[in-house]
Design an enzyme around this catalytic site. Sequence first.
Site, PDB file in Angstrom:
ATOM      1  CG  HIS A 179      -2.258  -0.628   0.936  1.00  0.00           C
ATOM      2  ND1 HIS A 179      -2.803  -1.611   1.722  1.00  0.00           N
ATOM      3  CD2 HIS A 179      -3.142  -0.422  -0.061  1.00  0.00           C
ATOM      4  CE1 HIS A 179      -3.975  -1.976   1.227  1.00  0.00           C
ATOM      5  NE2 HIS A 179      -4.199  -1.269   0.150  1.00  0.00           N
ATOM      6  NE  ARG A 184      -5.004  -6.378 -10.101  1.00  0.00           N
ATOM      7  CZ  ARG A 184      -4.584  -5.230 -10.652  1.00  0.00           C
ATOM      8  NH1 ARG A 184      -5.248  -4.098 -10.378  1.00  0.00           N
ATOM      9  NH2 ARG A 184      -3.546  -5.196 -11.444  1.00  0.00           N
ATOM     10  NE  ARG A 201      -8.578 -10.905 -12.012  1.00  0.00           N
ATOM     11  CZ  ARG A 201      -7.305 -10.572 -11.751  1.00  0.00           C
ATOM     12  NH1 ARG A 201      -6.396 -10.659 -12.691  1.00  0.00           N
ATOM     13  NH2 ARG A 201      -6.964 -10.130 -10.550  1.00  0.00           N
ATOM     14  CD  GLU A 207      -4.514 -15.097 -16.236  1.00  0.00           C
ATOM     15  OE1 GLU A 207      -3.766 -14.276 -15.680  1.00  0.00           O
ATOM     16  OE2 GLU A 207      -5.686 -15.291 -15.881  1.00  0.00           O
ATOM     17  CG  ASN A 235       2.020  -8.253 -14.933  1.00  0.00           C
ATOM     18  OD1 ASN A 235       2.681  -7.740 -15.833  1.00  0.00           O
ATOM     19  ND2 ASN A 235       1.408  -7.545 -14.013  1.00  0.00           N
ATOM     20  CG  ASP A 236      -0.300 -14.595 -13.683  1.00  0.00           C
ATOM     21  OD1 ASP A 236       0.732 -14.671 -12.996  1.00  0.00           O
ATOM     22  OD2 ASP A 236      -1.432 -14.551 -13.199  1.00  0.00           O
ATOM     23  NE  ARG A 247       3.987 -10.553 -11.297  1.00  0.00           N
ATOM     24  CZ  ARG A 247       2.968 -11.363 -11.486  1.00  0.00           C
ATOM     25  NH1 ARG A 247       3.167 -12.482 -12.161  1.00  0.00           N
ATOM     26  NH2 ARG A 247       1.769 -11.087 -11.025  1.00  0.00           N
ATOM     27  CB  CYS A 249      -4.718  -5.794 -18.001  1.00  0.00           C
ATOM     28  SG  CYS A 249      -5.341  -7.476 -17.940  1.00  0.00           S
TER      29      CYS A 249
END
Length: 752
Positions: free
Chosen positions: A359, A466, A502, A601, A624-625, A635, A672
Amino acid sequence: MLTTLRRIVLEFSQEPELESALKKLVSQVKQAMVTDCCSIYLADYQHQHFLLMASDGLAKDSLGHTRIGFTEGLVGLVGQREEPLNIANAQAHSHFKHSPEVKEDELNAFLGTPIIHQRKVIGILSIQQKVARHFDENEEAFLVTLAAQLATVIATTNKHINDAANELHSFRQLKGVAGSAGVAMAPMKVIQPRADLNKLPLQKVYASVEQTQRFIKAIAKTRIDFDAMSMKLANVVSKDSLDIFEVYKQLLDSANIGTEVEEKIKSGWCAESALKLVIDHYAVQFEALEEQYLRERASDIRDLGNRILFNLQQLSLSSEKLPAEFILVANDVTASMIAEYQHQGLKGIVSLTGSNNSHAAILARAMDLPAIMGVSSLPLSQLDHQQAILDGYSGDLFISPDNTLIQEYQHLIEEETALTEKVKSVANLPAITPDGRPIELVLNAGLSAGFEHSQKVGAVGIGLYRTEIPFMNRSCFPSEHEQTLWYKEVLAAFPTQAVTMRTLDVGGDKALPYFPISEDNPFLGWRGIRITLDHPEIFLLQIRAMIRANIGHNNLEIMLPMITSVTEVDDAVRLINQAYHELCTEFNERLTKPRVGIMLEVPGVIYQLKELAQRVDFFSVGSNDLTQYLLAVDRNNARVATIYDYYHPSVLRALNVIAQESTNYLVPLSLCGELASEPAGALLLLAMGYDKLSMNSHNVARVKWVIRHVEMQRAKVMLSHALTLSTAKQVHNYLNEQLEQLGLGGFVRAGM
């Protein structure tokens, strides 16, 4: 010997001072291996030599003074060859270097092994014996194993040559994780926790009424503190970026935490101890999770606990003399720290722990504060007020920089300031190339309890919301009504533009506290759509809530995560249709049916795009995935993080194939992931044919500026050449050169 090995490494890691740690180490190794001498040398790359740091067997006067060049002697030979060297008669060897001051004339047998961390020799560990002989295989194996384990400890505990040589005040460069882009140059201000639950001893008092009253008052005062912090930042960042303080207040209002603390008090614990027991319990639950983002929530829990403890102990803020401008440095920088210091000259953030999902990093990005996370090798006690340069693009931290580096970064800061002002001018303009190729720029949202999006940044919708994050701040699954209220708020933010939600993406590396999952390999386990299809009661409830929230908005799109097969899509679409028809019947009207898409992904779906295109309305690549699975690299694992690179030729070629196939089958395609948020990456994706790019809000204007200043044909030329390159480094260098030639060098990360 295994027990001995573990004991030596453990005691070395727990020793705070380098000199005493090394002294104890060589003595223990000498005793364990029954030799006449054990020594350790550490590498000094600035002066290109190994420095004798500790020895049990060589002359004490030589410690800290004897230097052996990287190309000299047997020690240098071990470093050059990067493998053990076992010699029966060292003094007869051609590489032997006679150093009278060490007094080793009686020592003959020599066994040395390199200490290597991340492919770099950081030291040499050696043993010697008077009797001329080869050390046996077991002895060699023990020393090699010990050196391998010491390498990680030395690297992660900052037990290295510069500390020993007292060179902290000379120029020094450290590496962390880039948490928020930008450059800061200012003195460092080290902040130590005023109230620390970790250091609090447990105590029983058996005065539950008094202790409960103290706890209730501390909770009330803490709530006031968070309101004040939020007000301080209200004029600095958007309302959505202040969600962390709402999360804190929700935790304060949580019946579970308050009730559990009061129960501990009733059983005899004082308020402070009861608080520690409960906070530790929740923090440990989060720390045990595999997924990096969720582990970061343990930091939020501990920050909340320390803030309550602060008020329990009735501590007052000490009047600190702060520099006019400073870089905040702490073992664990928290959102409340940023709120406390942001109006007092805060220019940047350095946290020894955490990642770019914490955060603190999220808030830093919202405030345009450069930040570096996970700089684990910082000796906090020696850093206060030292001048530093923080490079939030590359994750580099320069301590006591020289004038040349200062001038270089001063120029970069001036360029950065001018660039930030310049890109604001295109925020509300369309993302379209000079030769007419448009692309949609949308937002990734939902990293906190609320959602960090705003039309002010120039985005035209939400490309990825998300939904799993609100599920985390609870003790059970939310009801359909609760979810409907959440989703209405999100859909209302962009009433005339698409919002892609999602479905619940948990499991494996993102387990919920009330839905524990234990697996040997969570990254390849029960996660995403696999869980929700196995639990249709959870999936149907969420889909119903989404469709209900969409009434009156009609801008909902549903996206399915972690798809690996056509069967999964068929099953999910069947359940979505079921929920839709149920609600149409309940409302006695034909509701707007949301478009349904899938995330690409898992590499296997690249070979089933034709079949998938016949079943869904759109594709969205989770880069990313996809990168993680294509390269088989976690990662979030520091040891292999350098391998993870979405500019890897294999990743770029896979993305290009997906784009070509999507065009052939007339399926809208978005992406994304971090690649979309980088100007060079956005140009490649534009040239491939992606219709929509989803990114964090602070990157929208920058990407839009670049797109509006590069013709589509030029982007295609860049893509064509990039796809022929063999390594990620070649791709990076080429793209940086191209941006420079286009007059967009300011968009290349600072320090490159």
